[in-house]
Structures are given as structure tokens and as C-alpha cells.
Design an enzyme around this catalytic site. Structure first.
Site, PDB file in Angstrom:
ATOM      1  N   HIS D  14      19.420 -28.281  27.243  1.00 36.34           N
ATOM      2  CA  HIS D  14      20.467 -27.278  27.313  1.00 36.34           C
ATOM      3  C   HIS D  14      21.490 -27.577  27.974  1.00 36.34           C
ATOM      4  CE1 HIS D  14      19.354 -25.234  31.281  1.00 36.34           C
ATOM      5  NE2 HIS D  14      19.400 -26.715  31.659  1.00 36.34           N
ATOM      6  N   CYS D  33      25.238 -29.595  35.686  1.00 37.75           N
ATOM      7  CA  CYS D  33      24.420 -28.610  34.584  1.00 37.75           C
ATOM      8  C   CYS D  33      25.373 -28.312  33.335  1.00 37.75           C
ATOM      9  CB  CYS D  33      23.870 -27.506  35.352  1.00 37.75           C
ATOM     10  SG  CYS D  33      22.688 -27.730  36.437  1.00 37.75           S
ATOM     11  N   HIS D  39      21.582 -31.871  28.905  1.00 35.37           N
ATOM     12  CA  HIS D  39      20.370 -32.621  29.726  1.00 35.37           C
ATOM     13  C   HIS D  39      19.272 -31.862  29.161  1.00 35.37           C
ATOM     14  CE1 HIS D  39      21.666 -29.107  32.268  1.00 35.37           C
ATOM     15  NE2 HIS D  39      20.426 -29.295  32.838  1.00 35.37           N
ATOM     16  N   HIS D  41      14.786 -30.607  30.395  1.00 33.81           N
ATOM     17  CA  HIS D  41      13.764 -30.558  31.392  1.00 33.81           C
ATOM     18  C   HIS D  41      12.426 -30.377  30.645  1.00 33.81           C
ATOM     19  CE1 HIS D  41      16.670 -29.610  34.523  1.00 33.81           C
ATOM     20  NE2 HIS D  41      17.238 -28.562  33.602  1.00 33.81           N
ATOM     21  N   ASP D  79      10.294 -25.396  22.023  1.00 35.55           N
ATOM     22  CA  ASP D  79       9.649 -26.923  22.515  1.00 35.55           C
ATOM     23  C   ASP D  79      10.340 -27.846  21.556  1.00 35.55           C
ATOM     24  OD1 ASP D  79       8.044 -28.933  23.594  1.00 35.55           O
ATOM     25  OD2 ASP D  79       6.486 -28.649  22.041  1.00 35.55           O
ATOM     26  N   HIS D  80      10.864 -28.861  22.185  1.00 37.49           N
ATOM     27  CA  HIS D  80      11.682 -30.018  21.510  1.00 37.49           C
ATOM     28  C   HIS D  80      12.943 -29.571  20.919  1.00 37.49           C
ATOM     29  CE1 HIS D  80       8.281 -32.548  22.741  1.00 37.49           C
ATOM     30  NE2 HIS D  80       8.705 -33.641  22.483  1.00 37.49           N
ATOM     31  N   GLU D 126      11.699 -24.836  36.103  1.00 40.08           N
ATOM     32  CA  GLU D 126      12.627 -25.619  35.241  1.00 40.08           C
ATOM     33  C   GLU D 126      12.265 -27.193  36.047  1.00 40.08           C
ATOM     34  OE1 GLU D 126      16.992 -24.765  34.223  1.00 40.08           O
ATOM     35  OE2 GLU D 126      17.014 -25.665  36.133  1.00 40.08           O
TER      36      GLU D 126
END
Lengths: 142, 142, 142, 142, 142, 142
Positions: D14, D33, D39, D41, D79-80, D126
């Protein structure tokens, strides 16, 4: 309301004992925690703030601001320190994890508070097996 | 050969400093680790033994026997203690994690050794971010 | 009020099944958890006590006292045991984590209680992904 | 009432920024951020359901049913993935962890609810140091 | 010889794909890791240095010095970044964890090396389930 | 050479005992691990493969391929099973963690091997405190 939590770490030494009692009495109550030359822990502290989401930022609280408050008023004073002798707000107070949680709460409660958010809880893990949670005076239960 | 590892935990205090240097010089080299009244950690130690499987028991070594050796010769002496002042085998030795690993090795190497097994490594985590591993004098690499 | 938590570990086997149903029906409801010869887990249990701080000791409760109660009335009975066959207070009760939490609560609630403290919650992790929390009958929400 | 929790993991990217502001203003509010190319997580999500125990199954809720709901309506979508561009229910919403928790709640609240159980909380970590908990609109405190 | 390890964390996004192949071929080889808009991870990196103990300091290497090297040459460049587009030393290189480990090694090997110590290994965990270890070109086995 | 590791989890029950000995003798050697109705664990297994990086994929081995091999030949057979009675390759073999590691190695060694990679190690954690590592017959040391 939504809850955000930031974790902090500090390493400190302490001796758990009541100075009004003899070494023998302390040993009976506190066991090895009262050894005269002290011992220490890697403490893990979770600070939780409750509040509304700021619609502009998407955050309850800027975590950098929370970090700055907690680092200045708690971590800087206790990390790599002796909790019995080196910490101004612990002077004369038995260095149990329970007392740490209450005194930490007092250091930061007002600095975190705005009309949109408040300090919700402080959780301190002394070891992987022992921890304490405090929710302030006004809240009687989790 | 197969390797078995048993984890041990101990909580201790220490001050990392060289008594031949001034407080200022110690601060320069060791930073907050040299604070005069000490600090502490929850140390995590992994003791690894290499050996053949005993066909009768299915074990390389009875873990109860390993626990008894390590508890008696290491944990009992360092847990809830001050590493600078309370531990016989650390007297006069700088209380770095590196030195702890070497001195711990010396305490138990011969007690673990038989013709079918030997002490393979001692790993000590001082914090979640810092650790040290020692494999004895005779082994130059992992 | 302040909350203290002590973690306990036990390793046990169980088969999750309803003896009033056929193996096929059990398989449909419980999947692999109903395999006839059982399976097992390393359970992690967090026992939380709520209370006031004793001004003399600085503690809500002496953790050694809590350990003695929980070890004697729970851990000694379930650790390295089969939860279906070996545990007196689980006889005739389906060995789900939910039921374990409730029965564990019943074993220790009265032994923990004084006029200054009470059992607050029992949390059991069956695996890293599954856990259950119980707060007693009188409390309807966390 | 008893509480069951199932943990879910997802890896996503994100960029935390407000599209109504300039890159410089975003940098001032969100720091690193807000880096333009994003970037990511490994998010850890704990979904808690409160309810009564079904006397036939011994469960509050069949965890396979919970897994199916959460995987289909949340994990499969995030996810991914890139949380800014790839997720239908996050379109036009700032990708803070607070907003994720609220939008995730909305996806599954009604699918979990029966007359014997309800969604109690969604907790999202996170990073190891930052997390958020949401308990729905109707509940003002933990 | 003794081995010291320092852990570092960074959060980054990436897309795992081979630009010489079509999206369909990439999907076949890399699955969801090749999703066009990328995803991300909280990477955990353990940097291990092997060396002799400096008798004056009791350390193999001052961990502050190691932190400064790794932060400047690796963490600052990859944390809260996109590994495909933002990192100078990853340009034109497939962003697999294997390649990250090798390129990270190249960034710091010479800066860590003295006549008393050398870089021993870099271990990177991409998720709790996946990790990679690299020991340099000259060492063929662990 | 570079090393990749994939973590697997399984939950199983076992009784650690030698059928050629009496219950009393087993109790003396294995303690509570020999309780007649068994107990169980959440086992964590790390499978490490050593190899060269495939220049086209950037991987030592496609982790999906590794997962398929280990799931089919190990996890499917031991997860939610009784290690004494339900696992073909453990028949007649004492269910110690040491023996599990060796038998697991035998199940997958040849399926992992190519001219560019080989199985390097299998590490099994039985509990948070106990683990075993095996590197095959041909390698005498870590």
C-alpha cells in the site's frame, strides 16, 4: 471508537523488595526476585489509545506523535536503567510490574488525551509468562 | 549425527563496562549499556548437543539429564542474579554476551561429553535483536 | 482494578468427536479432528486475575500462589495426558477448546477468589491460529 | 458467552497518502509511509466471534465455516494485492490499518451473525509494533 | 571464533516476475506473487558476523557500528520502498529473496571485514514460513 | 550455494515408550512422555534445501513444488494423526523427535534432489523448548 496499539521495548534491572522488611522477610515474600544485587528483564509494553478516526489522515493518532510522548516520558527514563534507583517517578515505590503500569499511565495520560481520543490501556510483559494490564482509575473492568 | 537443542531462560542484570577505564570512556564505548546502576535482560539460551541416537531409548541424550546439568551449573547461578557481582565463574570478566557464551560452555562441556555425544553449540539471545553463538575452541566455523 | 496474567503450557492429546454419532457423521462435522486414534497439541493457557494492589507487597496476587493453584488443579491433570480418557473433570464432555476453558474455570474460580481479587479470564490457544477466551457466567461481554 | 478467535495472514502493499494533498504535504503527514511507489507488510488478522456453545458440537462456531467466510470475502481480495488499487471495498478509502479494520468488519459482520453468535472484534497487526482493534459501531468500549 | 547476530526489520513491496516473459507465463511460474500491482512483506533480516573477541571491549564487533553500516547501506534503501523500482542495487534483478540476500551481502561484506572478523551469513525471512540464508561465494556449505 | 527454508506445521499425538519394556521401566526412562494413553504436540518443521539460483526464475526451488512434496509425503500422513499407530513409515519405530527427523528425511530426500539442489536439513520443534536437527547420513557436522 477504534483502538490503536504501539509496542515499546525496554531493558531494565530491579530488585523487588519492601525496604521496611528484613532480607529474610523479603526472601519469604518475593523469593529470588528479592536477591540483593538485583536482576533484570526485557520488558515489552503495549500502549493502547482509543478514539475516532480523523477523516483527513485516516488515523486515530499519528503513531509518531505517540512514540515521541512515550519515548520522552517513559522509555528514555527506564531503558537500560535500574528501576529502584534511577527513575524519578518510581522513587519510594515498590518496583512491581503492577506499580510500573500505574506510574507509566500517570506519566502519559494527559499528554495523549484530546477531545477525540484517550489513553485506553497499558500492558507490560515482564517475561514471556508474566504480564500486567492497567485501564486507569475510571474503568473498573476490561 | 543428529543435533538436539534444549532452550533455557534466565533473567539477570549487568553493567557492561571495563573497570580499567573511566565512566566517560566506558560511556563512549558501551553507551547506555554502561549506566552505573546497571540494567537487565530476559536471556534465552539454546544448548545444542550432537550425537548418535541410542537405539534403546531413541534419544541422543535424555533431555532431563541435560536440564539437570545446565540448571545446576549455569541457570541456578545466573537466574535472578547480577552477572557482575553474583556469579563465581564471571568474576573479573566483562559481562558481554560473547563472554557469557564462552564461560557457559566451559561449565558444561565435560559434563555433557560421552563417547557418543558432545556439546555442539551455545546460543544466547540477549534481546530479540541481539544474539551470540559459540561452538567451542576446536571448531573454527559453523 | 489491575489485571495480572500468568501463562501456562501443557501438551495433550484428544479426539474431537461426539460418541452419540457414527464415525462418518463425526468426520463430516469435525473433519480430521475426529481421526479415531487422536492427535494432540501444545496448548498455551493465559490465566488472568483482576484485583486491587496489596500495598504491602505491590502485587495483585503472589504469582507463586497462582502457579500452585493452577498447576495442582489443572496442569498436573492435563499435561502429557489424553483429554478424552485421563482427566476426571472432562469425563463425558466433548474435548473442544471451548469446553476446556469452561471446565478449567470451574476448577480454579473459587480458589483464586478473595475479597480483593477474582478470576477474570482464561484464554487457551490450541494452535497458533485458534484460541478461545472465557470470562465466566456472570460477565456477558469482554 | 465464550469467544473464539481465528488468525489469518495476508501480504499486501500500500501507499498511505491523501490524494487531495501534494506529495510534500503527504510526506509531512505520513513520512516514509507515503513513498510514491509504495511498500508492504505481512498483516496478521485475528477475527473473534462471541457466542454460546452449541451443545451438539461443543463449538461456538465451526472454524471451517469461519475460515471459508473470511477467506472468500477478505483474504482472497487482499492477499498478494495492492490495497490502493486492487481491492473493490477499499476504492477511494485511505489505506490505513484503521480503515482496513472497519471495512473488513463490514464485509463479514452479517455473514457471521446468527441468533447464537456475532462478530466481536477484528484485530490487525501491521507490524510487530503496530496494531488496530475494532469492535463495531454498537460497542463503545472494549 | 564466535558469532554475533543483529536482527533488522524492513517493510517493502515487490512484484516477483521476469520482464522477459508475458503476464500469463509469469502467473504460471510465480502465481499470485506476480500480481501486476505488487504486494509486500515485513522482512526480518539476521546479519551474522564471525570473529575473535576483542579483549578490551569483550565484543566481536560493536553492534552500533554494525547497525550503522547495515542501516546506511541496506535498510535506508529498502525500508518502505518498492524493491522493483526504488533500490539502486536491485535494478534489473528479479526481486526474489534469494537475490536480495546476495545483493545485501555485496553491499556490506567489505565494510564489515577486518583482520579479526568477517561477514558470516545473511538470513532473510520473507514470511513466517519462508526464509533464505546466504554464506557468501567462498563457503560452499553451512 | 544458497539455502531456502520452508516451515510446516502439524499436530499429532504419540506415546514415547519402548514396547520391549514394562510400563514401570518406560516410566523410569521416559517419565510422563510414556503415559499409556498418549499426549500430543503442535510440531513445527523447517525443511531446508541447498542449491544454486536458477537464473530464469531467481529461485533455488519453486516453494510450491517443495510444499507439494512435503505435504504429500509427510504432512498428509502425520497431521492430526497418532504417530505410534497411524503412520506407515513409523511402524515399529520409537516415536522420538530424533527418529521422526530421520524418517522424514528418508521420505523426501530423493524427491527434492536434482543436479542443482539437495535436501540440506530437517529441523523439528516438538515444543518451544525442545528441537532436533538432522543433516543426513553423509554430513557429519553442521
Amino acid at each position: 471508537l477504534i483502538y490503536i496499539t504501539r509496542r515499546f521495548n525496554f531493558s531494565a534491572s530491579h530488585r523487588v523488595y519492601n525496604p521496611n522488611l528484613s532480607d529474610e522477610e523479603n526472601l519469604k515474600i518475593y523469593g529470588k526476585c528479592s536477591n540483593p544485587n538485583g536482576h533484570g528483564h526485557n520488558y515489552i509494553m503495549d500502549v493502547t489509545v482509543a478514539g475516532e478516526i480523523d477523516t483527513e489522515t485516516g488515523f486515530v493518532m499519528d503513531l509518531t506523535e505517540l512514540k515521541d510522548i512515550v519515548n520522552k516520558d517513559i522509555i528514555y527514563k527506564v531503558d537500560h536503567r535500574n528501576l529502584n534507583t534511577d527513575v524519578d517517578f518510581m522513587k519510594g515505590i515498590l518496583a512491581s510490574t503492577e506499580n510500573l503500569a500505574i506510574k507509566f499511565w500517570e506519566q502519559i495520560e494527559n499528554k495523549v488525551k484530546t477531545n477525540k481520543r484517550r489513553l485506553h490501556s497499558i500492558k507490560i510483559q515482564e517475561t514471556i509468562n508474566n504480564s500486567v494490564e492497567y485501564y486507569g482509575k475510571s474503568k473498573q473492568g476490561k
